[in-house]
Design a protein around this motif. Structure first.
Motif, PDB file in Angstrom:
ATOM      1  N   VAL A  43       0.502  -1.397  -0.086  1.00  0.00           N
ATOM      2  CA  VAL A  43      -0.061   0.208   0.039  1.00  0.00           C
ATOM      3  C   VAL A  43       1.406   1.700   0.100  1.00  0.00           C
ATOM      4  CG1 VAL A  43      -1.670   1.421   0.890  1.00  0.00           C
ATOM      5  CG2 VAL A  43      -2.069  -0.986   0.698  1.00  0.00           C
ATOM      6  N   ASP A  44       2.043   1.135   0.937  1.00  0.00           N
ATOM      7  CA  ASP A  44       2.722   2.606   0.366  1.00  0.00           C
ATOM      8  C   ASP A  44       3.177   3.043  -0.485  1.00  0.00           C
ATOM      9  OD1 ASP A  44       2.104   2.653   3.214  1.00  0.00           O
ATOM     10  OD2 ASP A  44       4.344   1.649   4.057  1.00  0.00           O
ATOM     11  N   GLN A  45       3.583   1.572  -1.323  1.00  0.00           N
ATOM     12  CA  GLN A  45       3.843   2.249  -3.304  1.00  0.00           C
ATOM     13  C   GLN A  45       3.092   2.358  -3.477  1.00  0.00           C
ATOM     14  OE1 GLN A  45       4.727  -1.410  -4.459  1.00  0.00           O
ATOM     15  NE2 GLN A  45       6.070  -0.563  -6.582  1.00  0.00           N
ATOM     16  N   TRP A  46       1.464   2.022  -3.257  1.00  0.00           N
ATOM     17  CA  TRP A  46       0.814   2.271  -4.649  1.00  0.00           C
ATOM     18  C   TRP A  46       0.397   3.855  -3.933  1.00  0.00           C
ATOM     19  CZ3 TRP A  46      -3.627  -2.099  -3.889  1.00  0.00           C
ATOM     20  CH2 TRP A  46      -2.782  -3.526  -4.231  1.00  0.00           C
ATOM     21  N   ARG A  47      -0.292   4.278  -2.503  1.00  0.00           N
ATOM     22  CA  ARG A  47       0.109   5.683  -2.718  1.00  0.00           C
ATOM     23  C   ARG A  47       0.705   6.835  -3.707  1.00  0.00           C
ATOM     24  NH1 ARG A  47      -3.015   7.036   1.590  1.00  0.00           N
ATOM     25  NH2 ARG A  47      -2.659   4.769   3.233  1.00  0.00           N
ATOM     26  N   ARG A  48       2.019   6.438  -3.340  1.00  0.00           N
ATOM     27  CA  ARG A  48       3.267   6.947  -3.843  1.00  0.00           C
ATOM     28  C   ARG A  48       2.927   6.851  -5.985  1.00  0.00           C
ATOM     29  NH1 ARG A  48       6.987   4.693  -0.536  1.00  0.00           N
ATOM     30  NH2 ARG A  48       7.262   3.280  -1.627  1.00  0.00           N
ATOM     31  N   ILE A  49       2.447   5.473  -6.135  1.00  0.00           N
ATOM     32  CA  ILE A  49       1.913   5.844  -7.290  1.00  0.00           C
ATOM     33  C   ILE A  49       0.590   6.649  -7.883  1.00  0.00           C
ATOM     34  CG2 ILE A  49       0.990   4.099  -9.276  1.00  0.00           C
ATOM     35  CD1 ILE A  49       2.880   2.025  -8.002  1.00  0.00           C
ATOM     36  N   TRP A  50      -0.338   6.316  -6.403  1.00  0.00           N
ATOM     37  CA  TRP A  50      -1.542   7.220  -6.535  1.00  0.00           C
ATOM     38  C   TRP A  50      -1.625   8.836  -7.061  1.00  0.00           C
ATOM     39  CZ3 TRP A  50      -4.126   9.818  -2.670  1.00  0.00           C
ATOM     40  CH2 TRP A  50      -5.214  11.015  -2.872  1.00  0.00           C
ATOM     41  N   GLN A  51      -0.685   9.286  -5.360  1.00  0.00           N
ATOM     42  CA  GLN A  51      -0.526  10.288  -5.685  1.00  0.00           C
ATOM     43  C   GLN A  51       0.005  11.103  -7.161  1.00  0.00           C
ATOM     44  OE1 GLN A  51      -1.035  12.359  -2.882  1.00  0.00           O
ATOM     45  NE2 GLN A  51      -0.586  14.137  -4.143  1.00  0.00           N
ATOM     46  N   GLU A  52       0.605  10.433  -7.121  1.00  0.00           N
ATOM     47  CA  GLU A  52       1.207  11.008  -8.847  1.00  0.00           C
ATOM     48  C   GLU A  52       0.687  10.754  -9.939  1.00  0.00           C
ATOM     49  OE1 GLU A  52       4.257   8.516 -11.295  1.00  0.00           O
ATOM     50  OE2 GLU A  52       5.817   9.718  -9.470  1.00  0.00           O
ATOM     51  N   ASN A  53      -0.466  10.237 -10.027  1.00  0.00           N
ATOM     52  CA  ASN A  53      -1.247   9.820 -11.587  1.00  0.00           C
ATOM     53  C   ASN A  53      -2.463  10.050 -11.263  1.00  0.00           C
ATOM     54  OD1 ASN A  53       1.273   8.167 -12.134  1.00  0.00           O
ATOM     55  ND2 ASN A  53       0.629   6.550 -11.768  1.00  0.00           N
ATOM     56  N   VAL A  54      -3.164   9.907  -9.854  1.00  0.00           N
ATOM     57  CA  VAL A  54      -4.049  10.399  -9.463  1.00  0.00           C
ATOM     58  C   VAL A  54      -4.670  11.851  -9.054  1.00  0.00           C
ATOM     59  CG1 VAL A  54      -6.978   9.463  -9.289  1.00  0.00           C
ATOM     60  CG2 VAL A  54      -4.870   7.920  -9.556  1.00  0.00           C
ATOM     61  N   ALA A  55      -4.075  11.613  -8.132  1.00  0.00           N
ATOM     62  CA  ALA A  55      -4.216  12.672  -7.557  1.00  0.00           C
ATOM     63  C   ALA A  55      -4.047  14.397  -7.527  1.00  0.00           C
ATOM     64  CB  ALA A  55      -4.197  12.684  -5.717  1.00  0.00           C
ATOM     65  N   ASP A  56      -2.557  14.107  -8.414  1.00  0.00           N
ATOM     66  CA  ASP A  56      -2.149  15.520  -8.823  1.00  0.00           C
ATOM     67  C   ASP A  56      -2.742  15.634  -9.502  1.00  0.00           C
ATOM     68  OD1 ASP A  56       0.412  15.192  -7.339  1.00  0.00           O
ATOM     69  OD2 ASP A  56       1.746  14.200  -8.684  1.00  0.00           O
ATOM     70  N   GLN A  57      -3.484  15.368 -10.432  1.00  0.00           N
ATOM     71  CA  GLN A  57      -4.393  15.153 -11.552  1.00  0.00           C
ATOM     72  C   GLN A  57      -5.853  16.566 -10.909  1.00  0.00           C
ATOM     73  OE1 GLN A  57      -6.158  14.346 -15.682  1.00  0.00           O
ATOM     74  NE2 GLN A  57      -4.982  12.015 -15.049  1.00  0.00           N
ATOM     75  N   THR A  58      -6.334  16.145 -10.190  1.00  0.00           N
ATOM     76  CA  THR A  58      -7.656  16.767  -9.291  1.00  0.00           C
ATOM     77  C   THR A  58      -6.961  18.012  -9.083  1.00  0.00           C
ATOM     78  OG1 THR A  58      -7.235  15.673  -6.984  1.00  0.00           O
ATOM     79  CG2 THR A  58      -8.314  14.206  -8.870  1.00  0.00           C
ATOM     80  N   THR A  59      -5.942  17.854  -8.211  1.00  0.00           N
ATOM     81  CA  THR A  59      -5.224  19.125  -8.116  1.00  0.00           C
ATOM     82  C   THR A  59      -5.062  19.691  -8.626  1.00  0.00           C
ATOM     83  OG1 THR A  59      -3.542  18.152  -6.195  1.00  0.00           O
ATOM     84  CG2 THR A  59      -3.067  20.319  -7.225  1.00  0.00           C
ATOM     85  N   TYR A  60      -4.708  19.922 -10.511  1.00  0.00           N
ATOM     86  CA  TYR A  60      -4.323  20.280 -11.545  1.00  0.00           C
ATOM     87  C   TYR A  60      -5.655  21.065 -11.746  1.00  0.00           C
ATOM     88  CZ  TYR A  60      -3.642  21.003 -16.451  1.00  0.00           C
ATOM     89  OH  TYR A  60      -3.748  21.932 -18.241  1.00  0.00           O
ATOM     90  N   THR A  61      -6.864  20.515 -11.821  1.00  0.00           N
ATOM     91  CA  THR A  61      -8.032  20.740 -12.645  1.00  0.00           C
ATOM     92  C   THR A  61      -8.288  21.731 -11.310  1.00  0.00           C
ATOM     93  OG1 THR A  61      -8.456  18.617 -13.125  1.00  0.00           O
ATOM     94  CG2 THR A  61      -9.734  20.113 -13.311  1.00  0.00           C
ATOM     95  N   ALA A  62      -8.398  22.172 -10.449  1.00  0.00           N
ATOM     96  CA  ALA A  62      -8.671  22.125  -9.291  1.00  0.00           C
ATOM     97  C   ALA A  62      -8.057  24.120  -9.185  1.00  0.00           C
ATOM     98  CB  ALA A  62      -8.061  21.923  -7.753  1.00  0.00           C
ATOM     99  N   SER A  63      -6.511  24.140  -9.960  1.00  0.00           N
ATOM    100  CA  SER A  63      -5.596  25.066 -10.343  1.00  0.00           C
ATOM    101  C   SER A  63      -6.213  25.894 -11.289  1.00  0.00           C
ATOM    102  CB  SER A  63      -4.136  24.302 -10.499  1.00  0.00           C
ATOM    103  OG  SER A  63      -3.947  23.834 -11.236  1.00  0.00           O
ATOM    104  N   VAL A  64      -6.512  24.566 -12.109  1.00  0.00           N
ATOM    105  CA  VAL A  64      -6.757  25.636 -13.346  1.00  0.00           C
ATOM    106  C   VAL A  64      -7.949  26.175 -12.946  1.00  0.00           C
ATOM    107  CG1 VAL A  64      -7.911  25.176 -15.540  1.00  0.00           C
ATOM    108  CG2 VAL A  64      -5.766  23.956 -15.464  1.00  0.00           C
ATOM    109  N   LEU A  65      -8.989  25.836 -12.522  1.00  0.00           N
ATOM    110  CA  LEU A  65     -10.477  26.779 -12.849  1.00  0.00           C
ATOM    111  C   LEU A  65      -9.809  28.046 -11.546  1.00  0.00           C
ATOM    112  CD1 LEU A  65     -13.303  23.685 -11.291  1.00  0.00           C
ATOM    113  CD2 LEU A  65     -12.356  24.428 -13.811  1.00  0.00           C
TER     114      LEU A  65
END
Length: 295
Positions: A225-247
């Motif tokens: 899970v620790d490894q997965w969390r890093r992958i998720w942050q990089e591939n998924v969570a960062d996209q939502t952060t990006y969209t929030a900054s664009v909005l």
């Protein structure tokens, strides 16, 4: 008709709700991708970090479902579930069935060209090939399925033992095509054996085997899970952060990020590898190539 399958014709039940079959959207595990892979991103002129990840942080593969027969006489893939990711099928050719199992019992859905279905974590699924079945597979949480998000339905004594599970699940490396095909069929047939036991128990009203399988599957993936969390942050969570900054930028009339538009290309795997449900061509959406840089 095998075991309890045959219910829910025209309606496919997913994750606690019923949806029309043609409105709902496997596994087929792609070839492993290094956990060190990074999603391409760079700062834009407007101060917004541009993410170049595939839409929604999803993964993509082309599945050709196995057409060899299993011990129960059905042709198809390896029963398994995903512990953290939702999987979608878009049927592009051929026809068949999707067999699923959850604590409420077995279900089946037709698979025909144009059908879109999806199933949530915990849904045991198995693609059945009635002829030429090919599917475009979309996985949530790109990188997690490749990192071991799936657990196959081997007999309980194997799933409960991490070493035995690893031995049963791992295909040999650097073997001939024929040897790999034989190993993939052996792995699939072992999972079908365990799957049949789970179906029989669930239909008879005994929840124990499914509960044990869920518990053992959780224990198998917990160390990852620790490894997965890093992958998720990089591939998924960062996209939502990006969209929030664009909005935020658009709200203030700032459209400078639009100047960083790009056309991207996901390199395909050179061959169709041996996945859980069939032969797979994967696409490296985590390491896209700018179309301007393509030869």
């Amino acid at each position: 008709m095998p075991l309890g399958f045959g219910r829910a014709a025209g309606i496919y039940r997913t994750g606690g709700f019923a949806a029309p079959r043609n409105l709902t959207a496997s596994s087929h595990r792609p070839s492993p991708t290094s956990a060190a892979s990074t999603v391409s991103r760079r700062p834009s002129a407007g101060g917004v970090t541009v993410t170049r990840a595939f839409p929604g942080g999803t993964g993509l593969s082309h599945l050709s479902v196995y057409n060899s027969a299993c011990p129960d006489g059905l042709a198809g893939g390896t029963p398994h579930l995903h512990t953290a990711s939702t999987e979608a099928y878009i049927v592009i050719q051929g026809n068949g069935l999707l067999h699923t199992l959850d604590p409420s019992g077995p279900r089946e859905a037709r698979l025909e060209p144009g059908d879109v279905l999806w199933f949530t974590p915990g849904t045991i699924h198995r693609a059945i090939n009635h002829g030429g079945l090919q599917v475009l597979v979309i996985m949530s949480n790109a990188g997690l399925p490749e990192a071991g998000d799936a657990v196959m339905t081997f007999p309980p004594e194997i799933v409960a033992d991490p070493d035995r599970y690893r031995q049963a699940a791992t295909l040999p490396r650097e073997q001939s095509e024929a040897a790999l095909d034989k190993a993939a069929q052996r792995r699939r047939n072992l999972a079908v054996n365990g799957f049949e036991r789970l179906v029989i128990a669930t239909e008879s009203g005994d929840p124990g085997p499914m509960e044990r399988f869920y518990n053992d599957a959780t224990a198998l993936v917990q160390p990852k899970v620790d490894q997965w969390r890093r992958i998720w942050q990089e591939n998924v969570a960062d996209q939502t952060t990006y969209t929030a900054s664009v909005l935020d930028a658009l709200e203030h009339g700032d459209g400078r990020h639009l100047r960083d538009a790009a056309l991207l290309h996901a390199p395909p795997s050179a061959t169709f590898g041996f996945g859980m449900c069939g032969r797979l061509r994967t696409y490296d959406v985590r390491n896209p190539v700018d179309n301007r840089d393509r030869p």
